[in-house]
Write an enzyme that holds these catalytic residues in place. Sequence first.
Site, short mmCIF file in Angstrom:
data_model
loop_
_atom_site.label_atom_id
_atom_site.label_comp_id
_atom_site.label_asym_id
_atom_site.label_seq_id
_atom_site.Cartn_x
_atom_site.Cartn_y
_atom_site.Cartn_z
CD GLU A 1 -1.54 -2.10 2.17
OE1 GLU A 1 -0.42 -2.37 2.28
OE2 GLU A 1 -2.49 -2.79 2.74
CD GLU B 1 -9.99 -0.48 4.35
OE1 GLU B 1 -9.85 -0.94 5.48
OE2 GLU B 1 -10.04 0.25 3.56
CE1 TYR C 1 -2.38 -3.86 9.12
CE2 TYR C 1 -3.61 -5.52 9.79
CZ TYR C 1 -3.31 -4.41 9.17
OH TYR C 1 -4.37 -3.82 8.50
CG HIS D 1 -4.68 -11.03 12.44
ND1 HIS D 1 -5.64 -9.99 12.39
CD2 HIS D 1 -4.28 -11.29 11.42
CE1 HIS D 1 -5.83 -9.89 11.04
NE2 HIS D 1 -5.23 -10.38 10.44
#
Length: 739
Positions: free
Chosen positions: A34, A111, A326, A372
Amino acid sequence: MAKARKASQTSKTRTSKASPAPKNTAGKPVIIVESPAKTRTLQKILGNAYLVEASMGHVRDLPKTKLGVDIEHDFQPTYQTLPERKEVLQRLQKVTQNAPIVYLATDPDREGEAIAWHIQQALNLQNAQRIEFNEITASAVQRALTQPRPIDLHRVNAQQARRILDRLVGYQVSPLLWRKMRGGRKALSAGRVQSVAVRLIVEREREIRAFVPEEYWKITATLTPLDEEFPFDAELRQKGDAKIELKTEADAKAVLQDLEGATYVVESVEKRQRRRTPPPPFITSTLQQEASRKLGYSAKRTMQIAQQLYEGVDLGDEGSVALITYMRTDSVRLSNEALQMARDYLQQHFDPAYLPEKPRQYKTRAGAQDAHEAIRPTDVNRTPQSVRPYLTAEQYRLYELIWKRFLASQMADAQLEVTSVTIRAKDYRFRASGTVILFDGFLALYSEGKDTAEKEEEELPPLPELQENEELRLIALKPSQHFTQPPPRYTEATLVKALEQHGIGRPSTYATILSTIQERGYVELENRAFKPTPLGEAVNDYLVKYFPDLFDVPFTAHMEEQLDTIEEGKADWVGVVREFYEPFQQKLNTALNGDDVIRVPVVQVARACPNCGAPMVRREGRYGAFLACSRYPDCKTTLPIGATGIRCPLCKVGEVVERKSKGKKARLYYTCSQKECNLLLWDKPTGALCPECNSPLVERVQKRQNKRIIFCSNPECRYQVEEELEAETDVPAEAVGVE
Ligand SMILES: [Zn+2]
Ligand SMILES: [Zn+2]
Ligand SMILES: [Zn+2]
């Protein structure tokens, strides 16, 4: 509204200019992420074997000017290339042309998956594979490259469903509000989840208004053993065998009289051993809460800083290094490597007693995504001190918080000895508690912040060594007045906690919810607590009337669960959107045809009109709220919200107005209500001018030192005086009925 994910740029890293697209003549594999920061960190890890490129966030979205969702045909969305991403896409097109394979390495969540899918669709990539990693480290990235997979369409669909639901609400409720609003502001908007957050705040405010405080009294005895001076406080609890309740000053005085000349004797001493276990490592919600409590950061700010730490910070000779995992996660899981890393560090730097026998495993809330990991440092050997020279002050403080919390979560329990003593005087009983920390364990490194003023056991001061039947000497016997307290307003920390407990929102949405409801003027922060505006209350009441069970906690939580089900591949996204849309549309029609309108009540504020002395009121205008004279239209005086009542020291006509700067580092500044006047100060003007140079004087209050510093706003001038603050007259009251 979907979270606007923008590429972040750390202030200490180089800004990447749009260099010409490199010709991929060598046919290297391409990795797309990104942001430029992530690009630099990855490129450093992978060297020249790969080309790493940034999409700069989303490349496509629903159109801005129309609904973009075909309600007649299964809610099919129409996506458009974002105009500001046209160039980026052209560049990516060129770079990927000769690539044998394209890895889409966007963030490891829904996302990120959706961004990857949009890139693949927009570029029509036939050879794209998805890779994901929770941390941008060499081992995690290399491992990810060995496990490429196709794009997960279930995940993409879960994201699409959220986007479409929010779009339907945003684009259909907003025109309803515009139509029904009477007077003032027209550009109202509403969001699906945000409306529920506003509702929580409004309901809490009404509980507070309805609360009737009750007076009560406490009696505190300050006592000491006879053989040593070791004063401690004990509180009156019982008369005879019954709990004592003192409602009035007269009640308290009667007891004081009764106790005159009494002897105080220790009746019982009870000692208990207590263990305290460390809090689990951070997830998004707990990080936002702690950063709010301890550092005063908004949830939005916390996420921006965390993103910088995750994407990579330039550590001088080392280049760009990702410092944390993250930051959007609801899992407290730690990988085996992370556990070992913590234990190795503790073994090297702490006494063996601080290392528990086995690693601690924390239980993640049901429904969380356990693929995660918790938010933790990527390498615990990079101590906060060692990286401090390369970080901004904010990055440093957040990194330190994450680093300490992670290590503490793997440290030994603290061991406390809590002593409770009952003291008898006539037939009254007093009680005192004290704590000795036998072993501090994880508390040596970290203790969790709190939302209330109540003291934890480990914070109680120790008591002297006391024996049963020991006589004590009374130093003082003091009555104090208290009032029961209403439930507290939500702070950013407690609202995030409430949203999480209610199952509303997800790690990726808390921060956006909190910032959006403020930007729309529905709630305001006052002393760091949320208060609804009159506009927020009026819109909330209207929505609750017509959509009682759509914008409420249970249904919104249910929709979140449905989105999870789509991601698991167990539900069809069209069906989920329809489950919401059909009742929504019926209610929308009822509302459109209904007679009710939204009228923002005119609320009087504690200000007199500077021109005629009549009270000022708060009104909603086209561009937001402002203050107006209540004698309008006879008196047309208006003032901005934030008007301080202090006459402008420069033009002597306007009034000093307190404003908040927009953007990342929001802070207060001061201007004049007169447009022509160029007063602009970062500190609050006193209204007076400097006796030495005639520049405006400003003040800074230092609560802790109990003083106010008044100094000259002219940096060349040294004029400065200090004055003592007046003592606060508030009766210290105990918080009752708080969370
Ligand atoms: Zn007036
Ligand atoms: Zn002025
Ligand atoms: Zn001066």
